[in-house]
Motif scaffolding. Structure first.
Motif, PDB file in Angstrom:
ATOM      1  N   UNK A 176       0.899  -1.145   0.000  1.00 42.68           N
ATOM      2  CA  UNK A 176       0.000   0.000   0.000  1.00 42.68           C
ATOM      3  C   UNK A 176       0.940   1.196   0.000  1.00 42.68           C
ATOM      4  N   UNK A 177       0.772   2.149  -0.899  1.00 46.57           N
ATOM      5  CA  UNK A 177       1.750   3.237  -1.028  1.00 46.57           C
ATOM      6  C   UNK A 177       1.678   4.245   0.117  1.00 46.57           C
ATOM      7  N   UNK A 178       2.735   5.012   0.183  1.00 47.05           N
ATOM      8  CA  UNK A 178       2.778   6.143   1.099  1.00 47.05           C
ATOM      9  C   UNK A 178       1.751   7.174   0.621  1.00 47.05           C
ATOM     10  N   UNK A 179       1.053   7.802   1.563  1.00 51.73           N
ATOM     11  CA  UNK A 179       0.107   8.874   1.237  1.00 51.73           C
ATOM     12  C   UNK A 179       0.456  10.048   2.148  1.00 51.73           C
ATOM     13  N   UNK A 180       1.437  10.870   1.717  1.00 52.00           N
ATOM     14  CA  UNK A 180       1.919  11.952   2.583  1.00 52.00           C
ATOM     15  C   UNK A 180       0.817  12.903   3.055  1.00 52.00           C
ATOM     16  N   UNK A 181      -0.123  13.225   2.156  1.00 58.68           N
ATOM     17  CA  UNK A 181      -1.197  14.147   2.524  1.00 58.68           C
ATOM     18  C   UNK A 181      -2.096  13.623   3.631  1.00 58.68           C
ATOM     19  N   UNK A 182      -2.133  12.309   3.805  1.00 57.25           N
ATOM     20  CA  UNK A 182      -2.947  11.704   4.865  1.00 57.25           C
ATOM     21  C   UNK A 182      -2.081  11.219   6.026  1.00 57.25           C
ATOM     22  N   UNK A 183      -0.765  11.468   5.924  1.00 55.25           N
ATOM     23  CA  UNK A 183       0.135  11.042   6.994  1.00 55.25           C
ATOM     24  C   UNK A 183       0.348   9.533   7.063  1.00 55.25           C
TER      25      UNK A 183
ATOM     26  N   UNK B 292     -18.248  -8.555   0.393  1.00 54.29           N
ATOM     27  CA  UNK B 292     -17.518  -7.616   1.242  1.00 54.29           C
ATOM     28  C   UNK B 292     -16.091  -7.453   0.749  1.00 54.29           C
ATOM     29  N   UNK B 293     -15.656  -6.198   0.686  1.00 57.27           N
ATOM     30  CA  UNK B 293     -14.285  -5.864   0.353  1.00 57.27           C
ATOM     31  C   UNK B 293     -13.549  -5.629   1.675  1.00 57.27           C
ATOM     32  N   UNK B 294     -12.430  -6.338   1.836  1.00 57.78           N
ATOM     33  CA  UNK B 294     -11.595  -6.223   3.032  1.00 57.78           C
ATOM     34  C   UNK B 294     -10.226  -5.708   2.619  1.00 57.78           C
ATOM     35  N   UNK B 295      -9.688  -4.759   3.360  1.00 59.47           N
ATOM     36  CA  UNK B 295      -8.314  -4.336   3.159  1.00 59.47           C
ATOM     37  C   UNK B 295      -7.496  -4.877   4.326  1.00 59.47           C
ATOM     38  N   UNK B 296      -6.300  -5.366   4.019  1.00 66.29           N
ATOM     39  CA  UNK B 296      -5.411  -5.916   5.044  1.00 66.29           C
ATOM     40  C   UNK B 296      -4.295  -4.919   5.309  1.00 66.29           C
ATOM     41  N   UNK B 297      -4.014  -4.730   6.572  1.00 65.64           N
ATOM     42  CA  UNK B 297      -2.928  -3.857   7.008  1.00 65.64           C
ATOM     43  C   UNK B 297      -2.347  -4.447   8.295  1.00 65.64           C
ATOM     44  N   UNK B 298      -1.145  -4.013   8.687  1.00 68.79           N
ATOM     45  CA  UNK B 298      -0.638  -4.465   9.984  1.00 68.79           C
ATOM     46  C   UNK B 298      -1.441  -3.793  11.094  1.00 68.79           C
ATOM     47  N   UNK B 299      -1.625  -4.466  12.181  1.00 64.80           N
ATOM     48  CA  UNK B 299      -2.357  -3.854  13.284  1.00 64.80           C
ATOM     49  C   UNK B 299      -1.378  -3.007  14.070  1.00 64.80           C
ATOM     50  N   UNK B 300      -1.531  -1.702  13.993  1.00 70.69           N
ATOM     51  CA  UNK B 300      -0.640  -0.765  14.660  1.00 70.69           C
ATOM     52  C   UNK B 300      -1.427   0.493  14.992  1.00 70.69           C
ATOM     53  N   UNK B 301      -0.767   1.430  15.617  1.00 77.12           N
ATOM     54  CA  UNK B 301      -1.444   2.659  16.036  1.00 77.12           C
ATOM     55  C   UNK B 301      -2.164   3.377  14.904  1.00 77.12           C
ATOM     56  N   UNK B 302      -1.519   3.477  13.730  1.00 73.09           N
ATOM     57  CA  UNK B 302      -2.137   4.242  12.630  1.00 73.09           C
ATOM     58  C   UNK B 302      -2.960   3.368  11.695  1.00 73.09           C
ATOM     59  N   UNK B 303      -3.189   2.130  12.055  1.00 72.00           N
ATOM     60  CA  UNK B 303      -3.962   1.215  11.214  1.00 72.00           C
ATOM     61  C   UNK B 303      -5.352   1.763  10.873  1.00 72.00           C
ATOM     62  N   UNK B 304      -6.122   2.265  11.830  1.00 77.68           N
ATOM     63  CA  UNK B 304      -7.442   2.804  11.449  1.00 77.68           C
ATOM     64  C   UNK B 304      -7.360   3.945  10.448  1.00 77.68           C
ATOM     65  N   UNK B 305      -6.286   4.742  10.498  1.00 76.43           N
ATOM     66  CA  UNK B 305      -6.146   5.831   9.534  1.00 76.43           C
ATOM     67  C   UNK B 305      -6.024   5.281   8.118  1.00 76.43           C
ATOM     68  N   UNK B 306      -5.194   4.249   7.937  1.00 75.40           N
ATOM     69  CA  UNK B 306      -5.020   3.625   6.617  1.00 75.40           C
ATOM     70  C   UNK B 306      -6.348   3.023   6.161  1.00 75.40           C
ATOM     71  N   UNK B 307      -6.997   2.281   7.042  1.00 73.01           N
ATOM     72  CA  UNK B 307      -8.270   1.629   6.698  1.00 73.01           C
ATOM     73  C   UNK B 307      -9.309   2.676   6.303  1.00 73.01           C
ATOM     74  N   UNK B 308      -9.436   3.719   7.103  1.00 74.88           N
ATOM     75  CA  UNK B 308     -10.419   4.765   6.794  1.00 74.88           C
ATOM     76  C   UNK B 308     -10.104   5.435   5.462  1.00 74.88           C
ATOM     77  N   UNK B 309      -8.828   5.700   5.199  1.00 68.37           N
ATOM     78  CA  UNK B 309      -8.452   6.337   3.942  1.00 68.37           C
ATOM     79  C   UNK B 309      -8.803   5.434   2.761  1.00 68.37           C
ATOM     80  N   UNK B 310      -8.475   4.152   2.849  1.00 65.37           N
ATOM     81  CA  UNK B 310      -8.812   3.219   1.760  1.00 65.37           C
ATOM     82  C   UNK B 310     -10.327   3.102   1.589  1.00 65.37           C
TER      83      UNK B 310
END
Length: 188
Positions: A116-123, A153-171
């Motif tokens: 999943x790429x870096x998204x600087x504008x979303x941190x 259902x579409x599921x996105x996978x990410x590592x579970x970490x502090x900023x995980x909800x930010x990535x999920x919400x952005x996607x």
């Protein structure tokens, strides 16, 4: 073995809408060396024939009942229905024909992404291939087809970490969905 967190970001009864969301997310992802994996429960002989037309050397085994069998043993899958199927490491162009072949049977299609790429504008920092996956569950709400449904259902996978909800919400925002908090651990 590691785990990723698979977060549901869109559930819809419209398979075309789900596929549009998948395509949008694939356009965002780094697809260098990406591949797709399939898992399904097939009960219909017609669906089985269509799926085998897409993936002729598919691995399968009987799910239950007195009849046992598997592709490994060279058995006739039609005589062993319902069957569980698996197929791994296929080119991305096999995904949509597989989904179209499913009919009312349930499946999970998982795209193994490079990142999943870096998204600087979303941190958001880049998420490496170890945790970058996308799964579409068809006629099921969960990754393992334990919750059959008439939607997808579409599921996105990410590592579970502090900023995980930010990535999920952005996607989720990118596909007009929203993160409801529903997360499944996905052994990889």
């Amino acid at each position: 073995m590691s785990n990723s967190s698979a977060a549901a970001v869109l559930t819809t009864a419209d398979l075309d809408e789900a596929m549009r969301a998948v395509r949008t997310l694939l356009d965002i992802a780094d697809l260098d060396c990406a591949e797709v994996d399939f898992e399904a429960r097939i009960a219909s002989p017609d669906t089985l024939a269509r799926v085998l037309g897409v993936l002729p050397d598919l691995e399968w085994w009987a799910l239950s009942g007195g009849e046992r069998g598997s592709s490994k043993d060279g058995d006739d899958p039609v005589r062993c229905l319902p069957v569980r199927v698996h197929d791994w490491s296929r080119p991305l162009d096999r995904a949509e024909p597989f989904v179209a072949a499913l009919g009312a049977d349930s499946a999970a299609v998982r795209w193994d992404l490079n990142a999943w790429p870096e998204v600087p504008g979303a941190g958001l920092e880049m998420v490496s291939e170890k945790y970058a996956y996308l799964t579409l569950t068809v006629n099921s709400r969960d990754l393992y087809q334990d919750e059959p449904s008439r939607d997808h259902t579409v599921h996105v996978h990410v590592p579970w970490a502090e900023n995980c909800p930010d990535r999920i919400n952005w996607l989720a925002e990118q596909v007009g969905g929203r993160f409801t908090g529903r997360v499944e651990m996905a052994p990889l």
